[in-house]
Design a protein around this motif. Structure first.
Motif, mmCIF file in Angstrom:
data_model
loop_
_atom_site.group_PDB
_atom_site.id
_atom_site.type_symbol
_atom_site.label_atom_id
_atom_site.label_comp_id
_atom_site.label_asym_id
_atom_site.label_seq_id
_atom_site.Cartn_x
_atom_site.Cartn_y
_atom_site.Cartn_z
ATOM 1 N N THR A 1 0.862 -1.185 0.000
ATOM 2 C CA THR A 1 0.000 0.000 0.000
ATOM 3 C C THR A 1 0.896 1.233 0.000
ATOM 4 O OG1 THR A 1 -1.705 -1.188 1.236
ATOM 5 C CG2 THR A 1 -1.842 1.218 1.234
ATOM 6 N N LEU A 2 0.624 2.158 -0.909
ATOM 7 C CA LEU A 2 1.393 3.401 -1.007
ATOM 8 C C LEU A 2 0.511 4.528 -0.494
ATOM 9 C CD1 LEU A 2 2.557 2.821 -4.700
ATOM 10 C CD2 LEU A 2 3.869 2.307 -2.619
ATOM 11 N N LEU A 3 1.014 5.302 0.473
ATOM 12 C CA LEU A 3 0.227 6.409 1.030
ATOM 13 C C LEU A 3 1.007 7.703 0.839
ATOM 14 C CD1 LEU A 3 -1.768 6.564 4.304
ATOM 15 C CD2 LEU A 3 -0.074 8.349 3.837
ATOM 16 N N ASP A 4 0.370 8.682 0.254
ATOM 17 C CA ASP A 4 1.055 9.958 0.016
ATOM 18 C C ASP A 4 0.012 11.073 -0.071
ATOM 19 O OD1 ASP A 4 4.197 10.297 -1.300
ATOM 20 O OD2 ASP A 4 2.863 12.043 -1.273
ATOM 21 N N LEU A 5 0.485 12.284 0.257
ATOM 22 C CA LEU A 5 -0.355 13.475 0.130
ATOM 23 C C LEU A 5 -0.458 13.874 -1.339
ATOM 24 C CD1 LEU A 5 -1.753 15.475 2.032
ATOM 25 C CD2 LEU A 5 0.422 16.703 2.223
ATOM 26 N N SER A 6 0.547 13.541 -2.110
ATOM 27 C CA SER A 6 0.646 13.994 -3.496
ATOM 28 C C SER A 6 0.130 12.930 -4.458
ATOM 29 C CB SER A 6 2.112 14.323 -3.807
ATOM 30 O OG SER A 6 2.380 14.157 -5.180
ATOM 31 N N GLN A 7 -0.887 13.303 -5.256
ATOM 32 C CA GLN A 7 -1.430 12.386 -6.256
ATOM 33 C C GLN A 7 -0.358 12.034 -7.283
ATOM 34 O OE1 GLN A 7 -4.327 10.921 -6.052
ATOM 35 N NE2 GLN A 7 -4.082 9.839 -8.003
ATOM 36 N N GLU A 8 0.482 13.015 -7.602
ATOM 37 C CA GLU A 8 1.532 12.787 -8.608
ATOM 38 C C GLU A 8 2.511 11.708 -8.125
ATOM 39 O OE1 GLU A 8 3.592 16.378 -9.476
ATOM 40 O OE2 GLU A 8 4.673 15.482 -11.152
ATOM 41 N N CYS A 9 2.908 11.814 -6.846
ATOM 42 C CA CYS A 9 3.836 10.799 -6.303
ATOM 43 C C CYS A 9 3.173 9.431 -6.267
ATOM 44 C CB CYS A 9 4.304 11.194 -4.901
ATOM 45 S SG CYS A 9 5.458 12.571 -4.911
ATOM 46 N N LEU A 10 1.878 9.387 -5.927
ATOM 47 C CA LEU A 10 1.171 8.095 -5.903
ATOM 48 C C LEU A 10 1.152 7.468 -7.289
ATOM 49 C CD1 LEU A 10 -1.907 8.732 -3.567
ATOM 50 C CD2 LEU A 10 0.069 7.264 -3.123
ATOM 51 N N THR B 1 -3.216 2.270 -3.596
ATOM 52 C CA THR B 1 -2.788 3.635 -3.277
ATOM 53 C C THR B 1 -3.800 4.273 -2.337
ATOM 54 O OG1 THR B 1 -3.882 4.538 -5.213
ATOM 55 C CG2 THR B 1 -1.547 3.978 -5.460
ATOM 56 N N CYS B 2 -3.293 5.190 -1.529
ATOM 57 C CA CYS B 2 -4.144 5.867 -0.549
ATOM 58 C C CYS B 2 -3.657 7.310 -0.452
ATOM 59 C CB CYS B 2 -3.987 5.143 0.793
ATOM 60 S SG CYS B 2 -4.800 5.965 2.159
ATOM 61 N N ARG B 3 -4.507 8.252 -0.840
ATOM 62 C CA ARG B 3 -4.108 9.655 -0.738
ATOM 63 C C ARG B 3 -4.516 10.165 0.632
ATOM 64 N NH1 ARG B 3 -5.271 14.769 -4.691
ATOM 65 N NH2 ARG B 3 -3.536 15.992 -3.851
ATOM 66 N N ALA B 4 -3.543 10.510 1.465
ATOM 67 C CA ALA B 4 -3.841 10.940 2.832
ATOM 68 C C ALA B 4 -2.665 11.722 3.384
ATOM 69 C CB ALA B 4 -4.122 9.722 3.712
ATOM 70 N N ASN B 5 -2.954 12.473 4.449
ATOM 71 C CA ASN B 5 -1.936 13.255 5.143
ATOM 72 C C ASN B 5 -1.478 12.461 6.363
ATOM 73 O OD1 ASN B 5 -0.433 15.090 6.579
ATOM 74 N ND2 ASN B 5 -1.922 16.757 6.377
ATOM 75 N N LEU B 6 -0.197 12.197 6.454
ATOM 76 C CA LEU B 6 0.298 11.365 7.564
ATOM 77 C C LEU B 6 0.122 12.035 8.915
ATOM 78 C CD1 LEU B 6 3.380 12.171 8.845
ATOM 79 C CD2 LEU B 6 3.948 11.805 6.470
ATOM 80 N N LEU B 7 -0.161 13.330 8.931
ATOM 81 C CA LEU B 7 -0.360 14.026 10.210
ATOM 82 C C LEU B 7 -1.798 13.904 10.710
ATOM 83 C CD1 LEU B 7 1.726 17.261 9.549
ATOM 84 C CD2 LEU B 7 2.392 15.244 10.868
ATOM 85 N N GLU B 8 -2.642 13.253 9.918
ATOM 86 C CA GLU B 8 -4.050 13.094 10.307
ATOM 87 C C GLU B 8 -4.361 11.607 10.500
ATOM 88 O OE1 GLU B 8 -6.176 15.079 7.200
ATOM 89 O OE2 GLU B 8 -5.371 17.036 7.789
ATOM 90 N N PRO B 9 -5.511 11.282 11.141
ATOM 91 C CA PRO B 9 -5.865 9.863 11.276
ATOM 92 C C PRO B 9 -5.871 9.187 9.898
ATOM 93 C CG PRO B 9 -7.323 11.214 12.601
ATOM 94 C CD PRO B 9 -6.485 12.176 11.792
#
Ligand SMILES: C[S@@+](CC[C@H](N)C(=O)[O-])C[C@H]1O[C@@H](n2cnc3c(N)ncnc32)[C@H](O)[C@@H]1O
Length: 177
Positions: free
Chosen positions: A37-46, A60-68
């Motif tokens: 599973t790839l998690l990133d704030l940036s859609q481009e990086c995902l 893939t999972c678009r999310a902010n690691l500073l949030e739940p």
């Protein structure tokens, strides 16, 4: 860092901030294909990392690691966070909150590992210091005040076992849930 990936990546792996997917591409999985599973704030990086790692059919999972994180409890054998924390704002109190979420999504006994560039409590030559100031000016690095002791404390607050090793001004860390 690649050695850490080769040793610590498990069958169900979450990569936080995969960037281009370089390390997972190179770490050479043996045995059955991993579930990645790839998690990133940036859609481009995902998109870039998922394309590079397409042979593993990553989620893939678009999310902010500073949030739940929108991920279930105990779902992963390993979580990697390579060269991510120095790009994230806030000191260790703020950044360390993400460790609570990572401990939650790891199975008991699962491994968190990663690296981050430090700006305090490490020896730097004049060139390194100049490069660091330039990265702060550009907003690429947000690691003012980040030292190894704060990282070790933040990890120890959420993991029963953790270890930080400093190489140059980079911290390599590993923790067991
Ligand atoms: C310097 S790159 C590291 C790439 C890769 N892990 C490596 O070691 O080559 C930082 C990555 O963290 C991601 N990132 C930065 N802040 C984030 C946040 N708050 N939540 C999730 N991902 C984030 C960036 O989009 C980028 O993919």
């Amino acid at each position: 860092m690649l050695r850490l990936y080769r040793r610590a990546t498990g069958a169900r792996h979450l990569d936080i901030g995969p960037g281009t997917g370089y390390f997972l591409d190179r770490c050479g999985f043996t045995g059955p294909p991993p579930e990645i599973t790839l998690l990133d704030l940036s859609q481009e990086c995902l998109e870039m990392s998922a394309h590079r790692l397409a042979r593993y059919r990553p989620r893939t999972c678009r999310a902010n690691l500073l949030e739940p994180l929108p991920l279930p409890d105990g779902a992963f054998d390993s979580v990697a966070m390579s060269l991510v924390l120095h790009t994230v704002p806030g000191g260790w109190d703020a950044k360390g909150k993400s460790f609570a979420e990572l401990a939650r999504v790891l199975r008991p006994g699962g491994t968190l590992f990663g690296s981050t560039v430090l700006a305090e409590g490490v020896r730097m030559n004049a060139l390194t210091r100049r490069l660091l100031v330039e990265q702060h000016r550009r907003g690429n690095f947000q690691n003012q005040g980040d030292g190894p002791d704060g990282l070790a404390r933040a990890l120890a607050a959420h993991f029963p076992f953790s270890r930080v090793v400093v190489r140059g001004n980079v911290a390599l860390f590993r923790a067991t849930a």
